[in-house]
Design an enzyme around this catalytic site. Sequence first.
Site, short mmCIF file in Angstrom:
data_model
loop_
_atom_site.label_atom_id
_atom_site.label_comp_id
_atom_site.label_asym_id
_atom_site.label_seq_id
_atom_site.Cartn_x
_atom_site.Cartn_y
_atom_site.Cartn_z
N GLU A 116 8.25 45.94 55.78
CA GLU A 116 8.69 45.30 57.03
C GLU A 116 8.62 43.77 56.93
O GLU A 116 8.54 43.09 57.94
CB GLU A 116 7.86 45.79 58.23
CG GLU A 116 7.87 47.29 58.46
CD GLU A 116 9.22 47.85 58.93
OE1 GLU A 116 10.17 47.06 59.12
OE2 GLU A 116 9.31 49.08 59.08
N HIS A 140 1.82 45.31 62.96
CA HIS A 140 2.59 46.53 63.25
C HIS A 140 1.71 47.74 63.01
O HIS A 140 1.10 47.87 61.95
CB HIS A 140 3.83 46.59 62.34
CG HIS A 140 4.51 47.91 62.36
ND1 HIS A 140 5.02 48.48 63.52
CD2 HIS A 140 4.78 48.81 61.38
CE1 HIS A 140 5.58 49.64 63.23
NE2 HIS A 140 5.45 49.87 61.94
N HIS A 142 1.06 52.21 64.07
CA HIS A 142 1.62 53.46 64.60
C HIS A 142 0.68 53.99 65.68
O HIS A 142 -0.10 54.91 65.44
CB HIS A 142 1.82 54.45 63.45
CG HIS A 142 2.84 54.01 62.45
ND1 HIS A 142 3.10 54.70 61.28
CD2 HIS A 142 3.69 52.94 62.44
CE1 HIS A 142 4.06 54.07 60.59
NE2 HIS A 142 4.42 53.00 61.28
N GLU A 170 -6.70 44.95 83.98
CA GLU A 170 -6.68 43.84 83.02
C GLU A 170 -5.31 43.67 82.35
O GLU A 170 -5.02 42.61 81.79
CB GLU A 170 -7.75 44.03 81.93
CG GLU A 170 -7.46 45.19 81.00
CD GLU A 170 -8.30 45.15 79.71
OE1 GLU A 170 -8.39 46.19 79.07
OE2 GLU A 170 -8.83 44.09 79.36
N HIS A 211 8.20 55.29 66.85
CA HIS A 211 7.70 54.70 65.61
C HIS A 211 6.37 53.96 65.81
O HIS A 211 5.38 54.30 65.17
CB HIS A 211 8.77 53.76 65.02
CG HIS A 211 8.40 53.18 63.70
ND1 HIS A 211 9.31 52.94 62.70
CD2 HIS A 211 7.20 52.75 63.21
CE1 HIS A 211 8.69 52.44 61.64
NE2 HIS A 211 7.42 52.31 61.93
O1 2HA Z 1 4.95 52.38 56.18
O2 2HA Z 1 4.85 51.28 58.99
O3 2HA Z 1 7.38 50.71 59.40
C1 2HA Z 1 4.91 51.11 56.68
C2 2HA Z 1 5.53 51.13 58.01
C3 2HA Z 1 6.99 50.97 58.11
ZN ZN Z 2 5.86 51.59 60.80
#
Ligand code: 2HA
Ligand code: ZN
Length: 284
Positions: A116, A140, A142, A170, A211
């Site tokens: 990414e 980033h 998940h 909050e 995602h």
């Molecule tokens: O595997 O999270 O979006 C890495 C990630 C791709």
């Molecule tokens: Zn990801």
Amino acid sequence: MKILDSKFVKGFIKMADDGYHQGWHERNGGNLSYRLKPEEVESIRPRLMNNEDWQPIGAHVPGLGGEFFLVTGSGKYFRNIIVDPEACLAIIELDEKGENYRIRWGLVEGGVPTSELPAHLMNHEVKKRVTDGRHRVIYHAHTTNTIALTFVLPLKDEVFTRELWEMATECPVVFPDGVGVIGWMVPGGEQIAIETSKLMEKYDVVIWAHHGMFCSGEDFDLTFGLMHTVEKSAEILVKVLSMSHMKRQTITPDNFRALEPRFHISLPERFLYEKEEGPLDDLV
Ligand code: 2HA
Ligand code: ZN
């Protein structure tokens, strides 16, 4: 200074490990990047490699020309970062045009920066500009409950922001600008990076449907804390919606407005719309 002894490297590793322990990084899921300060680059410069080739970034980020970033490696597992940071992480340098990068440290067993990288760097470019250089961290993950909500709530910034705000007092204080949402897209490319960075012009949080989430912040604590707050709120909403699709009582638009002077925030009115029904009532 030894690179692994640097405060920013230690902070990065702690944040990655905290995220792993939250359950947000199954397998190689998620990625993290940090834009180094000039004095941090100078403190480690004698220990940087000088012999790696320039590689295309896959995006144009002229606003970041010459900058250094600490990033997670593509395919590397967050759970291994604390055990072997030199194999899982890299410090990269961008060329003056912001078109190519080269590895200056890390990935000692081979590999490349996060898949990414275009999204991270395009977000960094926007945030460097709109925050006068204050934001340095892009994260980033998940995040389970936030992802779950993208299957049942309308994928609208207004709905996600309002429903997340209502779950904890909050929340409007922590993310007063709200959250952005984009529909499902192929990850890892320039297109999703462009869509995400457009939303980063006005939000510090962008949710990728089915995602995960991207957060931007000034330092590791603030960025992790932002992700944690949004995801905690999403967890409460998942629990509420699992019990009932109607809330008996909630935080009202006027309650939100009453927070503004006390917390020195200004909440956009487009998130404070009148509702007659619950968030799931427009589902068929
Ligand atoms: O595997 O999270 O979006 C890495 C990630 C791709
Ligand atoms: Zn990801």
